[in-house]
Design an enzyme around this catalytic site. Structure first.
Site, PDB file in Angstrom:
ATOM      1  N   PHE A 242     -11.972  67.300 -11.350  1.00 50.29           N
ATOM      2  CA  PHE A 242     -12.132  66.125 -12.440  1.00 50.29           C
ATOM      3  C   PHE A 242     -10.465  65.846 -12.457  1.00 50.29           C
ATOM      4  O   PHE A 242     -10.001  65.275 -13.538  1.00 50.29           O
ATOM      5  CB  PHE A 242     -12.279  66.600 -13.858  1.00 50.29           C
ATOM      6  CG  PHE A 242     -13.581  67.486 -13.926  1.00 50.29           C
ATOM      7  CD1 PHE A 242     -14.950  66.754 -13.322  1.00 50.29           C
ATOM      8  CD2 PHE A 242     -13.642  68.671 -14.007  1.00 50.29           C
ATOM      9  CE1 PHE A 242     -16.103  67.523 -13.397  1.00 50.29           C
ATOM     10  CE2 PHE A 242     -15.042  69.362 -14.020  1.00 50.29           C
ATOM     11  CZ  PHE A 242     -16.252  68.730 -13.586  1.00 50.29           C
ATOM     12  N   GLY A 468     -18.238  67.639  -5.875  1.00 46.30           N
ATOM     13  CA  GLY A 468     -19.579  67.779  -6.489  1.00 46.30           C
ATOM     14  C   GLY A 468     -20.028  66.397  -6.674  1.00 46.30           C
ATOM     15  O   GLY A 468     -21.253  66.171  -7.216  1.00 46.30           O
ATOM     16  N   THR A 469     -19.400  65.197  -6.014  1.00 43.31           N
ATOM     17  CA  THR A 469     -19.870  64.002  -6.522  1.00 43.31           C
ATOM     18  C   THR A 469     -21.001  63.508  -5.461  1.00 43.31           C
ATOM     19  O   THR A 469     -21.531  62.440  -5.733  1.00 43.31           O
ATOM     20  CB  THR A 469     -18.456  62.983  -6.380  1.00 43.31           C
ATOM     21  OG1 THR A 469     -17.969  63.158  -5.247  1.00 43.31           O
ATOM     22  CG2 THR A 469     -17.566  63.291  -7.501  1.00 43.31           C
ATOM     23  N   ARG A 629     -22.805  47.487  -4.953  1.00 44.03           N
ATOM     24  CA  ARG A 629     -23.919  48.237  -4.349  1.00 44.03           C
ATOM     25  C   ARG A 629     -24.047  49.624  -4.485  1.00 44.03           C
ATOM     26  O   ARG A 629     -23.007  50.307  -4.349  1.00 44.03           O
ATOM     27  CB  ARG A 629     -23.534  47.729  -3.116  1.00 44.03           C
ATOM     28  CG  ARG A 629     -24.780  48.402  -2.059  1.00 44.03           C
ATOM     29  CD  ARG A 629     -24.802  47.746  -0.537  1.00 44.03           C
ATOM     30  NE  ARG A 629     -25.695  48.138   0.315  1.00 44.03           N
ATOM     31  CZ  ARG A 629     -25.496  48.533   1.445  1.00 44.03           C
ATOM     32  NH1 ARG A 629     -24.312  48.413   1.967  1.00 44.03           N
ATOM     33  NH2 ARG A 629     -26.482  49.007   2.350  1.00 44.03           N
ATOM     34  N   LYS A 702     -18.664  50.050  -5.577  1.00 44.41           N
ATOM     35  CA  LYS A 702     -17.457  50.158  -6.495  1.00 44.41           C
ATOM     36  C   LYS A 702     -17.600  51.670  -7.033  1.00 44.41           C
ATOM     37  O   LYS A 702     -18.743  52.076  -7.043  1.00 44.41           O
ATOM     38  CB  LYS A 702     -17.363  49.391  -7.564  1.00 44.41           C
ATOM     39  CG  LYS A 702     -17.277  47.660  -7.403  1.00 44.41           C
ATOM     40  CD  LYS A 702     -17.283  46.900  -8.644  1.00 44.41           C
ATOM     41  CE  LYS A 702     -17.008  45.393  -8.193  1.00 44.41           C
ATOM     42  NZ  LYS A 702     -17.188  44.767  -9.472  1.00 44.41           N
ATOM     43  N   GLY A 703     -16.572  52.256  -7.329  1.00 49.92           N
ATOM     44  CA  GLY A 703     -16.845  53.675  -7.807  1.00 49.92           C
ATOM     45  C   GLY A 703     -17.663  53.999  -9.338  1.00 49.92           C
ATOM     46  O   GLY A 703     -17.641  52.902 -10.047  1.00 49.92           O
ATOM     47  N   GLU A 706     -15.567  57.259 -12.497  1.00 49.60           N
ATOM     48  CA  GLU A 706     -14.705  57.171 -13.858  1.00 49.60           C
ATOM     49  C   GLU A 706     -15.467  56.321 -14.895  1.00 49.60           C
ATOM     50  O   GLU A 706     -15.226  56.477 -16.098  1.00 49.60           O
ATOM     51  CB  GLU A 706     -13.152  56.781 -13.619  1.00 49.60           C
ATOM     52  CG  GLU A 706     -12.096  57.763 -13.401  1.00 49.60           C
ATOM     53  CD  GLU A 706     -11.902  58.178 -12.215  1.00 49.60           C
ATOM     54  OE1 GLU A 706     -10.865  59.081 -12.009  1.00 49.60           O
ATOM     55  OE2 GLU A 706     -12.442  57.853 -11.097  1.00 49.60           O
TER      56      GLU A 706
END
Length: 739
Positions: A242, A468-469, A629, A702-703, A706
């Site tokens: 994190f 972990g993502t 996407r 895109k991310g 966050e």
């Protein structure tokens, strides 16, 4: 037919390794003759070490050494220019650098012994006498000491637009309030740990819990004067971070120091209590003034933030960029000032600045909507911004209105009664709140390597991380789809500093950056295969151009004539049984500079507040996200769910309590530091809004890491107000504040 792996919900390729224990984390590796180090931390917040007595510890059989400032070797680590990639401006802290104490729980000694138990016992025998000096850890009491840093870690606050002060005075409706949240600590499941293995000839192998192995490699190289090629850092799995693993932490420095001096392998694992001794989301106070017309059009916004930092580094975040990103207002003035305190430097923590700044802004916007007697969602739509006013640039894509529409419809927002305390079930006051947020969609330069075996198996690698993502899974999907291979024939490797260069795994840019490099290196491999096919006898591809060729089902074929194809294994036979490989680096396209790129979210929350006890339960969350996407909707949904859970923690529970008399964080374990548990989490819906973006990066993605957290806490705060009529402006919202 080409298999579309991206956009398809896909199980984690590393899932089995994790649940069976096959996946190894930093502290789980072995080495011959491994020694164990335990850190001794300071008992005071500021002063000097008068005397440190290690004799009792050293008398124990099996204790090899106790390293302190008195016997530490003199390496190049006093050079203050030796920063890590995530370091803010200033002079980085060096463990055992001198007798000076800069913050409570500062590492002051390392006991190294044959076993962890012996090292821990010996650490208790180290006697320390201090000369204490007055310390200051109270942000609120020292706002008069606030200063504007000479250099910013994040981009500096934008210049004023229009005349906010004058526009505010002329506004028909005004709001002036202050909002605050305390320090938060990351608390990943895996504690920080390092194993440093010393080899003959001065080379080092290091296993480290880190979000970027090449950052640790560079840090070790510069701090100890070891050539970078003689240091290999490995971190295949990370049990959560994190942001706590963006900077190398002190256990890495101390394990390398001990390994180099003792010519042995040394493991240093921090305890849960020691996890509270470095880095945290900084205690921040924000002052907002908002002016609007009677019709509800924003006239002025001023947003001033005051945050803590250490005495030796100037840490800042993007706390005050959000008015220009989220709203259409042409008179805006923002600032971000720091207050130097006797604490360790704060550290990036999931959506740094976004979680903080969006909380205050979105609560203030909600308050203004009530002053105008206007539905909070209607007020936001009335002040919707079509462009990024900070940069005066159009968005590469923005489907926030669709997030509002789909989220409100799913939640049932149209049935909301405006008046606070107007919705009730028995003793439970019902509140509905909304907030929206954004997070910058960035692409960093990244590299990847691809190796295709004669059997048609593909291996792709990059020195990135998976905290972990789902990095392993998403990169495998991108590579398999690009090369037209079955998912099971593709392996993605990461977490080794000898692999191609990668940015830190943070900022929600990993898919955008590393994923784009993976796509590019696979395309380079395809060009190599085409050249080989063209050299084959009677090749149907002899005149084909790369853009006329496609790959699917382990074959190469002419796009306009799919029947004209060759198995990749047949092409690879031309290479005499050897694999073929390619490397590629992908940089952001220059056109991106003409646009502003953000992921957007709209969160709708329902709470129940017991009208007699003041207890708050979050009963429903609906978050609609527009993030280009979505490569893997399954792992992507997990990211948003995780952000939603953390948003509950930010709003209602998390608070690292600092005792200003001692200058020490007192909530330094998971018993006292409250986090959401299963009983706190109820119905949670995630909506991915369709969004096409051809500018943000070659993948159009895109991310998600966050953007999933930023809008949740303010939506909960706004729902609590709607339920109770009581506006709590200092987090967390605990029952004592409501009563």
């Amino acid at each position: 037919m080409k298999e579309n792996y991206t956009g398809t919900p896909t199980n984690r390729v590393d899932g089995k390794a994790k649940v069976t224990g096959e996946a190894k984390y930093a502290a789980e590796f072995e080495a011959p003759g491994l020694l164990h180090g335990v850190v001794v931390n300071s008992a005071i917040a500021k002063g000097k070490i008068k005397r440190i007595d290690t004799s009792a510890a050293l008398q124990l059989d099996g204790v090899h050494q106790v390293f302190t400032h008195e016997n530490r070797p003199g390496y190049s680590w006093f050079d203050k220019h030796h920063q890590d990639e995530d370091a803010p401006p200033g002079s980085p802290f060096r463990p055992l650098g001198s007798d000076e104490i800069k913050f409570s729980m500062q590492p002051i000694a390392l006991v190294v012994a044959d076993t962890f138990e012996l090292a821990r016992y010996a650490a208790l025998l180290v006697q320390v006498e201090y000369e204490t000096e007055p310390h200051e850890t109270n942000l609120e009491a020292n706002l008069d000491q606030a200063y504007k840093p000479k250099k910013y870690k994040s981009p500096p606050p934008s210049s004023p637009r229009g005349d906010a002060a004058q526009a505010f005075e002329r506004s028909a409706v005004k709001l002036e309030e202050a909002y605050a949240h305390p320090a938060h600590h990351h608390n990943p499941m895996e504690m920080h740990a390092s194993i440093a293995i010393w080899h003959e000839g001065g080379k080092l192998t290091v296993y480290d819990k880190i979000q970027g192995v090449q950052n640790s490699q560079k840090y070790i190289s510069t701090a100890f004067g070891i050539p970078q090629e003689d240091v290999q850092v490995i971190s295949p799995y990370v049990g959560g971070a994190f942001g706590s693993g963006l900077r190398p932490q002190y256990q890495l420095f101390l394990s390398v120091l001990a390994a180099r001096e003792l010519k042995r392998a040394v493991k240093v694992v921090l305890t849960r209590q020691q996890m509270f001794s470095f880095g945290h989301r900084p205690h921040t106070i924000q002052k907002l003034a908002i002016g609007a017309s009677e019709e509800g059009k924003l006239q002025a916004i001023t947003h001033h933030a005051f945050a803590e930092t250490s005495r030796f580094e100037d840490y800042n975040e993007d706390v005050v960029i959000w008015p220009g990103v989220l709203y259409d207002c042409h008179n805006v003035e923002v600032s971000h000032q720091l207050v130097g305190l006797d604490v360790y430097t704060p550290l990036d923590m999931r959506a740094p600045g976004g979680t903080t700044g969006t909380f205050a802004l979105e609560c203030a916007i909600d308050e203004m909507a009530y002053k105008l007697n206007m539905d909070p969602l209607e007020f936001r739509l009335k002040n919707y911004s079509e462009k990024d006013l900070n940069e005066d640039k159009p968005h590469s894509s923005k489907e926030l209105k669709e997030c509002y529409r789909q989220g409100a419809e799913k939640f049932g927002w149209a049935n909301r009664m405006m008046e606070p305390r107007s919705m009730k079930e028995g003793h439970q006051l019902i509140g509905w709140g909304v907030a929206h947020g954004a997070w910058e969609a960035q692409q960093q330069e990244a590299s990847a390597k691809a190796v295709l075996s004669p059997e048609g198996k593909l291996k792709v690698s990059s020195a990135t991380a998976d905290i972990g993502t789902g990095t392993y899974t998403v990169m495998t999907q991108i590579a398999a789809e690009t090369m037209g291979l079955p998912l099971e024939d593709v392996t993605f490797e990461l977490g080794d500093s000898t692999m191609p260069k990668s940015p830190l795994e943070g900022g929600s840019w990993t898919v955008s950056s590393v994923g784009s490099a993976v796509k590019l290196v696979c395309e380079k491999l395809q060009e190599e295969l085409l050249k080989m096919a063209q050299n084959m006898k009677n090749s149907p591809f002899s005149e084909a151009k790369p853009e006329e060729v496609s790959f699917a089902n382990g074959q190469m074929f002419l796009t306009h004539a799919p029947a004209t194809s060759l198995p990749l294994t047949a092409i690879l036979e031309q290479h005499e049984g050897e694999p073929i490989e390619a490397e590629a680096s992908q940089k952001p396209d220059k056109e991106q500079k003409n646009y502003s790129s953000y992921s957007h979210s709209a969160t709708f929350v329902e709470v129940q507040v017991d009208e007699e006890l003041g207890t708050v339960k979050v009963t429903r969350i609906v978050t609609a996200v527009a993030a280009g996407r979505i490569i893997n909707p399954k792992t992507g949904r997990s990211q948003i769910l995780g952000g939603s859970v953390w948003g509950i923690g930010v709003a209602l529970e998390e608070h690292t309590v600092l005792d200003h008399q001692l200058g020490r964080f007192m909530t330094h374990d998971l018993d006292k530091y409250h986090l959401p548990v299963n009983a706190d989490v109820h119905e949670t819906d995630v909506i991915f809004v369709e969004e096409k973006d051809d500018i943000v990066n070659p993948l159009g993605a895109k991310g998600l890491g966050e953007v999933g957290i930023v809008s949740v806490a303010p939506a909960i705060c706004n729902a609590v107000f709607h339920a109770t009529g009581k506006r709590i402006r200092e987090l967390p919202i605990t029952l004592d504040k409501l009563l």
